[in-house]
Design a protein around this motif. Structure first.
Motif, PDB file in Angstrom:
ATOM      1  N   GLU A  42      -0.602   1.047   4.504  1.00 40.76           N
ATOM      2  CA  GLU A  42      -0.499   0.193   3.321  1.00 40.76           C
ATOM      3  C   GLU A  42       0.954   0.143   2.847  1.00 40.76           C
ATOM      4  OE1 GLU A  42      -2.471  -0.604  -1.068  1.00 40.76           O
ATOM      5  OE2 GLU A  42      -2.805   1.335  -0.123  1.00 40.76           O
ATOM      6  N   ALA A  45       2.846  -2.307   4.926  1.00 42.79           N
ATOM      7  CA  ALA A  45       2.486  -3.688   4.566  1.00 42.79           C
ATOM      8  C   ALA A  45       3.153  -4.094   3.243  1.00 42.79           C
ATOM      9  CB  ALA A  45       0.967  -3.822   4.457  1.00 42.79           C
ATOM     10  N   LEU A  46       3.110  -3.196   2.254  1.00 46.55           N
ATOM     11  CA  LEU A  46       3.731  -3.489   0.955  1.00 46.55           C
ATOM     12  C   LEU A  46       5.244  -3.658   1.102  1.00 46.55           C
ATOM     13  CD1 LEU A  46       1.823  -0.927  -1.305  1.00 46.55           C
ATOM     14  CD2 LEU A  46       1.815  -3.409  -1.638  1.00 46.55           C
ATOM     15  N   VAL A  48       7.058  -4.733   3.461  1.00 46.78           N
ATOM     16  CA  VAL A  48       7.556  -5.973   4.068  1.00 46.78           C
ATOM     17  C   VAL A  48       7.119  -7.225   3.312  1.00 46.78           C
ATOM     18  CG1 VAL A  48       7.836  -5.013   6.392  1.00 46.78           C
ATOM     19  CG2 VAL A  48       5.651  -6.046   5.748  1.00 46.78           C
ATOM     20  N   THR A  49       6.159  -7.086   2.374  1.00 49.38           N
ATOM     21  CA  THR A  49       5.691  -8.287   1.672  1.00 49.38           C
ATOM     22  C   THR A  49       6.128  -8.321   0.212  1.00 49.38           C
ATOM     23  OG1 THR A  49       3.581  -7.196   1.204  1.00 49.38           O
ATOM     24  CG2 THR A  49       3.663  -8.622   3.143  1.00 49.38           C
ATOM     25  N   GLU A  50       6.537  -7.192  -0.361  1.00 52.24           N
ATOM     26  CA  GLU A  50       6.920  -7.156  -1.770  1.00 52.24           C
ATOM     27  C   GLU A  50       8.320  -6.577  -1.916  1.00 52.24           C
ATOM     28  OE1 GLU A  50       4.227  -5.534  -4.612  1.00 52.24           O
ATOM     29  OE2 GLU A  50       2.469  -5.998  -3.397  1.00 52.24           O
ATOM     30  N   GLU A  76      12.299  -4.073  11.980  1.00 53.20           N
ATOM     31  CA  GLU A  76      11.796  -5.343  11.452  1.00 53.20           C
ATOM     32  C   GLU A  76      12.445  -5.757  10.129  1.00 53.20           C
ATOM     33  OE1 GLU A  76       7.525  -4.773  11.461  1.00 53.20           O
ATOM     34  OE2 GLU A  76       7.665  -3.938  13.484  1.00 53.20           O
ATOM     35  N   SER A  77      12.828  -4.797   9.298  1.00 52.85           N
ATOM     36  CA  SER A  77      13.424  -5.092   7.987  1.00 52.85           C
ATOM     37  C   SER A  77      14.460  -4.038   7.651  1.00 52.85           C
ATOM     38  CB  SER A  77      12.346  -5.090   6.883  1.00 52.85           C
ATOM     39  OG  SER A  77      11.300  -5.967   7.184  1.00 52.85           O
TER      40      SER A  77
END
Length: 126
Positions: A42, A45-46, A48-50, A76-77
């Motif tokens: 989680e 996921a958080l 890279v999206t927030e 990736e980031s």
């Protein structure tokens, strides 16, 4: 007097509930906005999206370790990977110490001194 640092948006990741709650309380008291999770998956996921200014990341997680999260984000980031501060209860392993030193990121061993972690937080947004 120096201006108070701007409130940050911080992701706190730890599978131990007492640690997660302590981090959250301490950061909120400092005026920061906090999102916490007990799951490495989680957290990834958080991350890279927030938008987060800092990620406080426990190394030892049951599903995805701090090392794995850092490695994935570095690929990736990379800008997000550079915002990680590692928390660990285990500095004894040679492999872990090498990983932490090579990561170039700040790291703190349990028991934590919250004042030290505060100094490692970025000064303001960005």
């Amino acid at each position: 007097a120096p201006a108070a640092p701007a409130p940050l948006r911080v992701l706190g990741v730890a599978d131990e509930e007492p640690l997660r709650m302590a981090l959250e309380m301490w950061l909120r008291r400092g005026g920061h906005e906090v999102v916490t999770t007990a799951s490495g998956l989680e957290a990834l996921a958080l991350a890279v999206t927030e938008p987060f200014d800092a990620l406080l990341l426990d190394i030892r997680m049951p599903d995805l370790s701090g090392e794995q999260i850092f490695t994935r984000l570095s690929r990736e980031s990379p800008s997000v990977a550079r915002r990680i501060i590692f928390l660990t209860g285990d500095i004894v392993s040679v492999e872990l110490r090498r990983f932490l030193e090579e990561s170039g990121q700040p790291f703190f061993a349990k028991p934590f001194d919250f004042a030290e972690i505060a100094r490692a937080l970025p000064r303001g947004k960005g």
